[in-house]
Design a protein around this motif. Structure first.
Motif, PDB file in Angstrom:
ATOM      1  N   ARG A 145     -27.875  50.570  26.390  1.00  0.00           N
ATOM      2  CA  ARG A 145     -27.897  49.287  25.680  1.00  0.00           C
ATOM      3  C   ARG A 145     -26.537  48.599  25.757  1.00  0.00           C
ATOM      4  O   ARG A 145     -26.445  47.385  25.985  1.00  0.00           O
ATOM      5  CB  ARG A 145     -28.282  49.517  24.213  1.00  0.00           C
ATOM      6  CG  ARG A 145     -28.362  48.232  23.390  1.00  0.00           C
ATOM      7  CD  ARG A 145     -28.560  48.516  21.915  1.00  0.00           C
ATOM      8  NE  ARG A 145     -27.388  49.182  21.337  1.00  0.00           N
ATOM      9  CZ  ARG A 145     -27.310  49.583  20.066  1.00  0.00           C
ATOM     10  NH1 ARG A 145     -28.358  49.420  19.257  1.00  0.00           N
ATOM     11  NH2 ARG A 145     -26.224  50.166  19.607  1.00  0.00           N
ATOM     12  N   GLN A 146     -25.475  49.374  25.581  1.00  0.00           N
ATOM     13  CA  GLN A 146     -24.137  48.789  25.622  1.00  0.00           C
ATOM     14  C   GLN A 146     -23.817  48.249  27.008  1.00  0.00           C
ATOM     15  O   GLN A 146     -23.200  47.191  27.151  1.00  0.00           O
ATOM     16  CB  GLN A 146     -23.107  49.836  25.205  1.00  0.00           C
ATOM     17  CG  GLN A 146     -21.793  49.244  24.710  1.00  0.00           C
ATOM     18  CD  GLN A 146     -21.968  48.454  23.425  1.00  0.00           C
ATOM     19  OE1 GLN A 146     -22.882  48.723  22.637  1.00  0.00           O
ATOM     20  NE2 GLN A 146     -21.106  47.470  23.208  1.00  0.00           N
ATOM     21  N   TYR A 163     -19.001  40.440  24.114  1.00  0.00           N
ATOM     22  CA  TYR A 163     -20.460  40.419  24.245  1.00  0.00           C
ATOM     23  C   TYR A 163     -21.095  39.894  22.950  1.00  0.00           C
ATOM     24  O   TYR A 163     -20.481  39.953  21.877  1.00  0.00           O
ATOM     25  CB  TYR A 163     -20.996  41.807  24.585  1.00  0.00           C
ATOM     26  CG  TYR A 163     -20.859  42.838  23.492  1.00  0.00           C
ATOM     27  CD1 TYR A 163     -21.821  42.947  22.484  1.00  0.00           C
ATOM     28  CD2 TYR A 163     -19.786  43.723  23.472  1.00  0.00           C
ATOM     29  CE1 TYR A 163     -21.704  43.899  21.482  1.00  0.00           C
ATOM     30  CE2 TYR A 163     -19.668  44.674  22.478  1.00  0.00           C
ATOM     31  CZ  TYR A 163     -20.631  44.760  21.491  1.00  0.00           C
ATOM     32  OH  TYR A 163     -20.518  45.700  20.496  1.00  0.00           O
ATOM     33  N   GLU A 196     -27.241  43.166  19.260  1.00  0.00           N
ATOM     34  CA  GLU A 196     -27.358  44.606  19.058  1.00  0.00           C
ATOM     35  C   GLU A 196     -28.547  44.971  18.170  1.00  0.00           C
ATOM     36  O   GLU A 196     -29.097  46.062  18.273  1.00  0.00           O
ATOM     37  CB  GLU A 196     -26.080  45.165  18.442  1.00  0.00           C
ATOM     38  CG  GLU A 196     -24.912  45.242  19.402  1.00  0.00           C
ATOM     39  CD  GLU A 196     -23.673  45.811  18.748  1.00  0.00           C
ATOM     40  OE1 GLU A 196     -22.896  46.497  19.439  1.00  0.00           O
ATOM     41  OE2 GLU A 196     -23.478  45.572  17.539  1.00  0.00           O
ATOM     42  N   LEU A 213     -25.363  44.939  27.345  1.00  0.00           N
ATOM     43  CA  LEU A 213     -24.611  43.933  26.590  1.00  0.00           C
ATOM     44  C   LEU A 213     -23.370  43.485  27.367  1.00  0.00           C
ATOM     45  O   LEU A 213     -23.044  42.293  27.411  1.00  0.00           O
ATOM     46  CB  LEU A 213     -24.204  44.497  25.225  1.00  0.00           C
ATOM     47  CG  LEU A 213     -25.318  44.614  24.188  1.00  0.00           C
ATOM     48  CD1 LEU A 213     -24.863  45.457  23.005  1.00  0.00           C
ATOM     49  CD2 LEU A 213     -25.752  43.231  23.709  1.00  0.00           C
ATOM     50  N   VAL A 227     -31.519  45.044  26.600  1.00  0.00           N
ATOM     51  CA  VAL A 227     -30.927  45.361  25.297  1.00  0.00           C
ATOM     52  C   VAL A 227     -32.022  45.574  24.255  1.00  0.00           C
ATOM     53  O   VAL A 227     -32.025  46.569  23.511  1.00  0.00           O
ATOM     54  CB  VAL A 227     -29.961  44.250  24.854  1.00  0.00           C
ATOM     55  CG1 VAL A 227     -29.478  44.494  23.428  1.00  0.00           C
ATOM     56  CG2 VAL A 227     -28.775  44.156  25.798  1.00  0.00           C
ATOM     57  N   TYR A 253     -30.937  40.637  28.741  1.00  0.00           N
ATOM     58  CA  TYR A 253     -31.372  40.392  27.364  1.00  0.00           C
ATOM     59  C   TYR A 253     -32.536  41.315  27.017  1.00  0.00           C
ATOM     60  O   TYR A 253     -32.548  41.976  25.964  1.00  0.00           O
ATOM     61  CB  TYR A 253     -31.782  38.932  27.235  1.00  0.00           C
ATOM     62  CG  TYR A 253     -32.284  38.519  25.869  1.00  0.00           C
ATOM     63  CD1 TYR A 253     -31.414  38.014  24.906  1.00  0.00           C
ATOM     64  CD2 TYR A 253     -33.629  38.611  25.546  1.00  0.00           C
ATOM     65  CE1 TYR A 253     -31.878  37.622  23.660  1.00  0.00           C
ATOM     66  CE2 TYR A 253     -34.109  38.225  24.307  1.00  0.00           C
ATOM     67  CZ  TYR A 253     -33.228  37.729  23.368  1.00  0.00           C
ATOM     68  OH  TYR A 253     -33.683  37.358  22.130  1.00  0.00           O
TER      69      TYR A 253
END
Length: 484
Positions: free
Chosen positions: A242-243, A260, A265, A246, A183, A180
């Protein structure tokens, strides 16, 4: 008959004996040492609080969305589901061991024909048949306590499996929080990179206008474009990281990667602590960490295993009884067909004492190894915690220095831009100042991400997060400082 009753009386007197050592935490165990039970050496700074760690440490962030993700993960995570299944299996092993000291029953029936004669004689058609039917019961007295020690070992093994399940929960809580935060931190880094790119793009536009107006060179334009291109090239890598976080978060929550949490995002900043971090002390750590509890329970099970092997030196005695009918089929249910017996049965195979003593020694060696592992687990837990605390404290200092560096770089960039507009400095100084700003922004963003990672490492080392487990049996909070 008197001898039978005498044997029964002796068996009853001996039934309370249990061979092998009774378990207690060794007096010299590391878990009992003063050095292991004092406040943490690295936890004396202002960013730490000596109060106990809350059961659900992630609520310290005050982030409802994070709380929701953790509730889902701690219910649906596949590793935790497997750990729960292992715990159920261990419980069934206990039930199986306990069944060894219950009454065993057996029913047997048989029918057969009998004919006496040579093989050359013709078998008559009216072959006489006989039948037998009996029922028996058998209750083991467990004179030496071998069954009791086996049950004890199974229960200790179950508690070790339970602690392993709790450790999975701790790991999942830390992993969800880390993903978490990763991201959100990636979004912070992305915003900082785009800000620097905007500044560099504006500078490139200004230099390009000057070049067209005859006040600059193509080399100046190329250098400015190179700086902007470098910042732009970093953006896809940040988005990919970042992806990946996720997708990892989705997997931890028991979802397919494509499912996800899309709403995350847009997370603008990672979770923050608004208070000093509660860490407790060494005593609380030893009581809390599931891996320490698992290691201590394995030592208890190994100790019980010594008694299991020692019991093999003694005879196996049980109370038994049998009743039934045996006669020809025509006279099967007559009074003369019924018979039975009741009394103690002694089974002793005159064991190979040398081999059994070797097995006892092996069990003792296994207990010694488990004791060493117990001490090692405590030492490693303390090392991990001290290291995590110190790393977190140093990262706070590092972050403060980088924030000052970023502010200075931003101020320097503004000054260089103003001087350039008034013709009092050249393009190279402007680009250098912007490059310094880009590096400072990237370093600060990375430090902020590292800071959250260091926080999670502290919480993971402290071993919290398993206590509040509504989906699984509530484990007994075993204290290694108390004997059992």
């Amino acid at each position: 008959m008197r001898r039978a009753f005498a044997a029964l009386a002796v068996a009853s007197l001996l039934a309370g004996c249990t061979v092998g050592p009774n378990y207690h935490v060794p007096d010299r165990a590391m878990a009992k040492s003063p050095a292991a039970n004092r406040p943490f050496m690295s936890g004396q700074e202002a960013m730490f609080d000596q109060s106990p760690l809350p059961d659900r440490w992630w609520t310290l962030y005050g982030d409802p969305r994070l709380d929701g993700y953790l509730r889902e993960a701690l219910t649906a995570n596949t590793d935790l589901r497997a750990a729960d299944a292992n715990l159920r299996r261990a419980s069934e092993v206990v039930r199986e061991a306990e069944a060894g000291r219950t009454v065993q029953t057996k029913i047997e029936t048989a029918a057969f024909g009998a004919y006496v004669g040579g093989y050359t004689l013709t078998v008559p058609l009216d072959l006489p048949y006989s039948a037998v039917a009996s029922a028996s019961i058998d209750y083991p007295l467990d004179l030496a306590g071998g069954i009791k020690r086996g049950i004890e070992a199974a229960k200790e093994d179950r508690e070790a499996v339970e602690a392993a399940r709790d450790q999975v929960r701790v790991t999942i809580a830390a992993a969800v929080t880390r993903s978490y935060a990763d991201v959100c931190s990636a979004n912070v880094t992305l915003a900082a990179t785009r800000h620097v790119l905007d500044v560099q793009t504006q500078t490139l536009s200004s230099i390009n206008r000057l070049f067209k107006g005859g006040r600059g060179t193509a080399f100046d334009v190329t250098r400015a474009r190179t700086a902007a291109d470098k910042s732009a090239a970093a953006i896809p890598e940040i988005i990919a990281a970042r992806q990946a976080s996720l997708y990892e978060l989705a997997a931890l929550m028991g979802r397919a990667p494509s499912d996800y949490p899309v709403e995350l995002e847009s997370c603008a900043e990672p979770p923050k602590l608004d208070r000093p971090m509660p860490i407790g002390d060494g005593t609380a750590l030893i009581r809390r960490r599931p891996d320490i509890r698992a290691s201590e329970r394995q030592l208890a099970a190994a100790t019980a295993g010594i008694g299991v092997q020692m019991a093999k030196l003694y005879p196996q005695v049980s109370l038994a009884g049998s009743a039934g009918f045996a006669n020809s089929i025509s006279n099967f249910f007559t009074g003369s067909s019924f018979g039975g017996f009741a009394g103690p049965l002694i089974s002793w195979a005159f064991p190979n004492r040398k081999a059994i003593h070797a097995e006892i020694a092996q069990a003792g060696d296994a207990a010694d190894a488990a004791s060493a592992k117990f001490d090692g687990t405590v030492i490693e837990a303390l090392r991990q915690t001290e290291t995590a605390l110190d790393a977190y404290a140093r990262e706070i200092e590092h972050d403060g220095a980088l924030e000052k560096t970023r502010d200075d770089a931003a101020k320097s960039t503004d000054q260089a831009n103003k001087l350039f507009r008034y013709g009092r400095t050249d393009v190279l100084n402007v680009l250098t100042a912007q490059a310094n700003l880009a590096e400072a922004e990237a370093a600060l963003a990375q430090s902020r991400a590292t800071l959250i990672d260091r926080q999670v490492n502290v919480f993971l080392a402290l071993g919290g997060g398993w206590e509040d487990a509504p989906t699984a049996p509530v484990p007994g909070q075993l204290s290694p400082n108390s004997s059992r």
